[in-house]
Write a protein that holds these residues in place. Structure first.
Motif, PDB file in Angstrom:
ATOM      1  N   LEU A 172     -14.973   8.983  30.018  1.00 26.64           N
ATOM      2  CA  LEU A 172     -16.054  10.827  30.762  1.00 26.64           C
ATOM      3  C   LEU A 172     -16.831  11.308  29.417  1.00 26.64           C
ATOM      4  O   LEU A 172     -17.225  10.979  28.525  1.00 26.64           O
ATOM      5  CB  LEU A 172     -14.703  11.693  30.555  1.00 26.64           C
ATOM      6  CG  LEU A 172     -13.576  10.757  31.782  1.00 26.64           C
ATOM      7  CD1 LEU A 172     -12.296  12.795  31.055  1.00 26.64           C
ATOM      8  CD2 LEU A 172     -14.110  10.973  33.162  1.00 26.64           C
ATOM      9  N   ALA A 173     -17.689  11.655  30.959  1.00 27.81           N
ATOM     10  CA  ALA A 173     -19.047  12.944  30.313  1.00 27.81           C
ATOM     11  C   ALA A 173     -18.713  14.296  30.280  1.00 27.81           C
ATOM     12  O   ALA A 173     -18.292  14.451  31.292  1.00 27.81           O
ATOM     13  CB  ALA A 173     -20.169  12.519  30.490  1.00 27.81           C
ATOM     14  N   TYR A 174     -18.735  15.120  29.164  1.00 28.72           N
ATOM     15  CA  TYR A 174     -18.401  15.958  29.334  1.00 28.72           C
ATOM     16  C   TYR A 174     -19.794  17.447  29.474  1.00 28.72           C
ATOM     17  O   TYR A 174     -20.941  16.445  28.331  1.00 28.72           O
ATOM     18  CB  TYR A 174     -17.578  16.695  28.333  1.00 28.72           C
ATOM     19  CG  TYR A 174     -16.540  16.577  28.230  1.00 28.72           C
ATOM     20  CD1 TYR A 174     -15.213  16.995  28.714  1.00 28.72           C
ATOM     21  CD2 TYR A 174     -16.151  15.170  27.812  1.00 28.72           C
ATOM     22  CE1 TYR A 174     -13.660  16.656  28.707  1.00 28.72           C
ATOM     23  CE2 TYR A 174     -14.553  13.996  27.771  1.00 28.72           C
ATOM     24  CZ  TYR A 174     -13.601  14.710  28.391  1.00 28.72           C
ATOM     25  OH  TYR A 174     -12.328  14.902  28.769  1.00 28.72           O
ATOM     26  N   TRP A 175     -20.009  18.530  30.315  1.00 29.71           N
ATOM     27  CA  TRP A 175     -21.054  19.530  29.703  1.00 29.71           C
ATOM     28  C   TRP A 175     -20.608  19.819  28.348  1.00 29.71           C
ATOM     29  O   TRP A 175     -19.138  20.907  28.119  1.00 29.71           O
ATOM     30  CB  TRP A 175     -21.044  20.034  30.446  1.00 29.71           C
ATOM     31  CG  TRP A 175     -21.841  19.671  31.884  1.00 29.71           C
ATOM     32  CD1 TRP A 175     -20.991  19.294  32.982  1.00 29.71           C
ATOM     33  CD2 TRP A 175     -22.748  19.249  32.482  1.00 29.71           C
ATOM     34  NE1 TRP A 175     -22.006  18.687  33.816  1.00 29.71           N
ATOM     35  CE2 TRP A 175     -23.150  18.885  33.669  1.00 29.71           C
ATOM     36  CE3 TRP A 175     -24.255  19.696  31.354  1.00 29.71           C
ATOM     37  CZ2 TRP A 175     -24.459  18.305  33.247  1.00 29.71           C
ATOM     38  CZ3 TRP A 175     -25.601  19.322  31.355  1.00 29.71           C
ATOM     39  CH2 TRP A 175     -25.969  18.305  32.800  1.00 29.71           C
ATOM     40  N   VAL A 176     -21.504  20.224  27.165  1.00 27.32           N
ATOM     41  CA  VAL A 176     -21.211  20.909  25.919  1.00 27.32           C
ATOM     42  C   VAL A 176     -22.024  21.832  25.688  1.00 27.32           C
ATOM     43  O   VAL A 176     -22.982  21.170  25.493  1.00 27.32           O
ATOM     44  CB  VAL A 176     -20.669  19.819  25.137  1.00 27.32           C
ATOM     45  CG1 VAL A 176     -20.892  20.536  23.760  1.00 27.32           C
ATOM     46  CG2 VAL A 176     -19.469  18.942  25.338  1.00 27.32           C
ATOM     47  N   VAL A 177     -21.803  22.854  25.234  1.00 26.81           N
ATOM     48  CA  VAL A 177     -22.525  24.516  24.382  1.00 26.81           C
ATOM     49  C   VAL A 177     -22.565  24.053  23.937  1.00 26.81           C
ATOM     50  O   VAL A 177     -21.509  23.576  22.570  1.00 26.81           O
ATOM     51  CB  VAL A 177     -21.943  25.711  25.589  1.00 26.81           C
ATOM     52  CG1 VAL A 177     -23.006  26.636  24.957  1.00 26.81           C
ATOM     53  CG2 VAL A 177     -22.547  25.836  26.653  1.00 26.81           C
ATOM     54  N   PHE A 178     -24.089  23.756  22.553  1.00 26.16           N
ATOM     55  CA  PHE A 178     -24.182  23.624  21.735  1.00 26.16           C
ATOM     56  C   PHE A 178     -23.706  24.997  20.544  1.00 26.16           C
ATOM     57  O   PHE A 178     -24.517  26.175  21.429  1.00 26.16           O
ATOM     58  CB  PHE A 178     -24.781  22.965  21.137  1.00 26.16           C
ATOM     59  CG  PHE A 178     -25.447  21.939  22.048  1.00 26.16           C
ATOM     60  CD1 PHE A 178     -24.532  21.002  22.137  1.00 26.16           C
ATOM     61  CD2 PHE A 178     -26.387  21.356  22.201  1.00 26.16           C
ATOM     62  CE1 PHE A 178     -24.768  19.618  23.182  1.00 26.16           C
ATOM     63  CE2 PHE A 178     -26.973  20.309  22.887  1.00 26.16           C
ATOM     64  CZ  PHE A 178     -25.785  19.480  23.169  1.00 26.16           C
ATOM     65  N   ASP A 179     -23.564  25.134  19.674  1.00 28.95           N
ATOM     66  CA  ASP A 179     -23.377  26.258  18.566  1.00 28.95           C
ATOM     67  C   ASP A 179     -24.427  27.100  18.401  1.00 28.95           C
ATOM     68  O   ASP A 179     -24.489  28.669  18.083  1.00 28.95           O
ATOM     69  CB  ASP A 179     -22.448  26.122  17.480  1.00 28.95           C
ATOM     70  CG  ASP A 179     -21.086  26.478  17.604  1.00 28.95           C
ATOM     71  OD1 ASP A 179     -20.596  26.171  18.453  1.00 28.95           O
ATOM     72  OD2 ASP A 179     -20.409  25.763  16.842  1.00 28.95           O
ATOM     73  N   GLY A 180     -25.198  26.477  18.215  1.00 32.17           N
ATOM     74  CA  GLY A 180     -26.879  26.272  17.999  1.00 32.17           C
ATOM     75  C   GLY A 180     -28.006  25.376  18.459  1.00 32.17           C
ATOM     76  O   GLY A 180     -27.556  23.869  19.262  1.00 32.17           O
ATOM     77  N   PRO A 181     -28.660  25.567  18.650  1.00 32.59           N
ATOM     78  CA  PRO A 181     -29.667  24.785  19.884  1.00 32.59           C
ATOM     79  C   PRO A 181     -30.599  23.341  18.764  1.00 32.59           C
ATOM     80  O   PRO A 181     -30.059  23.016  17.083  1.00 32.59           O
ATOM     81  CB  PRO A 181     -31.389  25.270  19.408  1.00 32.59           C
ATOM     82  CG  PRO A 181     -31.066  26.292  18.703  1.00 32.59           C
ATOM     83  CD  PRO A 181     -30.057  26.910  18.896  1.00 32.59           C
ATOM     84  N   GLN A 182     -30.204  22.825  19.524  1.00 34.16           N
ATOM     85  CA  GLN A 182     -30.210  20.897  18.334  1.00 34.16           C
ATOM     86  C   GLN A 182     -31.622  20.329  19.235  1.00 34.16           C
ATOM     87  O   GLN A 182     -32.246  20.136  20.279  1.00 34.16           O
ATOM     88  CB  GLN A 182     -29.060  19.905  18.998  1.00 34.16           C
ATOM     89  CG  GLN A 182     -27.338  20.827  18.318  1.00 34.16           C
ATOM     90  CD  GLN A 182     -27.415  21.544  17.580  1.00 34.16           C
ATOM     91  OE1 GLN A 182     -27.790  20.479  16.286  1.00 34.16           O
ATOM     92  NE2 GLN A 182     -26.780  21.790  16.144  1.00 34.16           N
ATOM     93  N   TYR A 183     -31.161  18.631  17.775  1.00 31.35           N
ATOM     94  CA  TYR A 183     -32.773  18.075  19.070  1.00 31.35           C
ATOM     95  C   TYR A 183     -31.779  16.764  18.954  1.00 31.35           C
ATOM     96  O   TYR A 183     -31.383  16.400  18.322  1.00 31.35           O
ATOM     97  CB  TYR A 183     -34.043  18.042  17.647  1.00 31.35           C
ATOM     98  CG  TYR A 183     -34.612  19.402  17.980  1.00 31.35           C
ATOM     99  CD1 TYR A 183     -35.554  19.170  18.253  1.00 31.35           C
ATOM    100  CD2 TYR A 183     -34.132  20.407  17.249  1.00 31.35           C
ATOM    101  CE1 TYR A 183     -36.495  20.460  18.710  1.00 31.35           C
ATOM    102  CE2 TYR A 183     -35.093  22.035  16.969  1.00 31.35           C
ATOM    103  CZ  TYR A 183     -36.077  21.536  17.589  1.00 31.35           C
ATOM    104  OH  TYR A 183     -37.119  23.175  17.575  1.00 31.35           O
ATOM    105  N   ASP A 184     -32.052  15.523  20.211  1.00 37.41           N
ATOM    106  CA  ASP A 184     -32.137  14.994  19.856  1.00 37.41           C
ATOM    107  C   ASP A 184     -32.710  13.741  19.171  1.00 37.41           C
ATOM    108  O   ASP A 184     -33.281  14.216  18.050  1.00 37.41           O
ATOM    109  CB  ASP A 184     -32.346  13.339  21.719  1.00 37.41           C
ATOM    110  CG  ASP A 184     -33.416  14.116  21.865  1.00 37.41           C
ATOM    111  OD1 ASP A 184     -33.988  13.374  20.950  1.00 37.41           O
ATOM    112  OD2 ASP A 184     -34.017  13.935  22.968  1.00 37.41           O
ATOM    113  N   SER A 185     -31.999  12.256  18.913  1.00 37.55           N
ATOM    114  CA  SER A 185     -32.527  11.277  18.391  1.00 37.55           C
ATOM    115  C   SER A 185     -33.861  10.925  18.399  1.00 37.55           C
ATOM    116  O   SER A 185     -34.864  10.603  17.133  1.00 37.55           O
ATOM    117  CB  SER A 185     -31.700  10.385  17.921  1.00 37.55           C
ATOM    118  OG  SER A 185     -31.785   9.510  18.891  1.00 37.55           O
TER     119      SER A 185
END
Length: 117
Positions: free
Chosen positions: A80-93
């Motif tokens: 499954l894939a979930y919508w996740v709200v991050f605790d702080g802004p994030q950058y992808d790899s």
């Protein structure tokens, strides 16, 4: 409702995603899925070397849309894939971002609590 996201922000996010996808987000929650509001760590794939995010970080399963099956040849059966709200802004790899929310495959999530709804 997830504390870090207001109802209007979630509604705006849902409208934007549904417009891009050309279909409504599912709202029926699978029985064995992590519950909305569950705390998770977004981690590196424990069975591979794939690292879609620059860092490991914490987030919360969002109720914007129910978890949905991953439709990809590399997905595990029933993944499954979930919508996740991050605790702080994030950058992808790749260095793109910052992101505040994303649809994340469950292989990249480590629950911080029970898996019941």
């Amino acid at each position: 409702m997830v504390e870090s996201s207001s109802a209007s922000t979630n509604s705006d996010d849902r409208e934007a995603v549904e417009y891009i996808r050309g279909r409504p987000l599912p709202q029926e929650w699978p029985a064995a899925a992590l519950a909305a509001g569950s705390r998770v760590a977004v981690v590196r794939d424990p069975h591979g070397d794939r690292r879609p995010w620059r860092n490991e970080f914490m987030g919360t399963i969002d109720d914007m849309g129910a978890p949905e099956p991953v439709e990809n040849s590399r997905a595990r059966a029933g993944e499954l894939a979930y919508w996740v709200v991050f605790d702080g802004p994030q950058y992808d790899s790749d260095g793109d971002g910052p992101y505040r929310k994303a649809l994340i495959w469950d292989r990249y999530l480590r629950p911080d609590g029970p898996r019941s709804r």
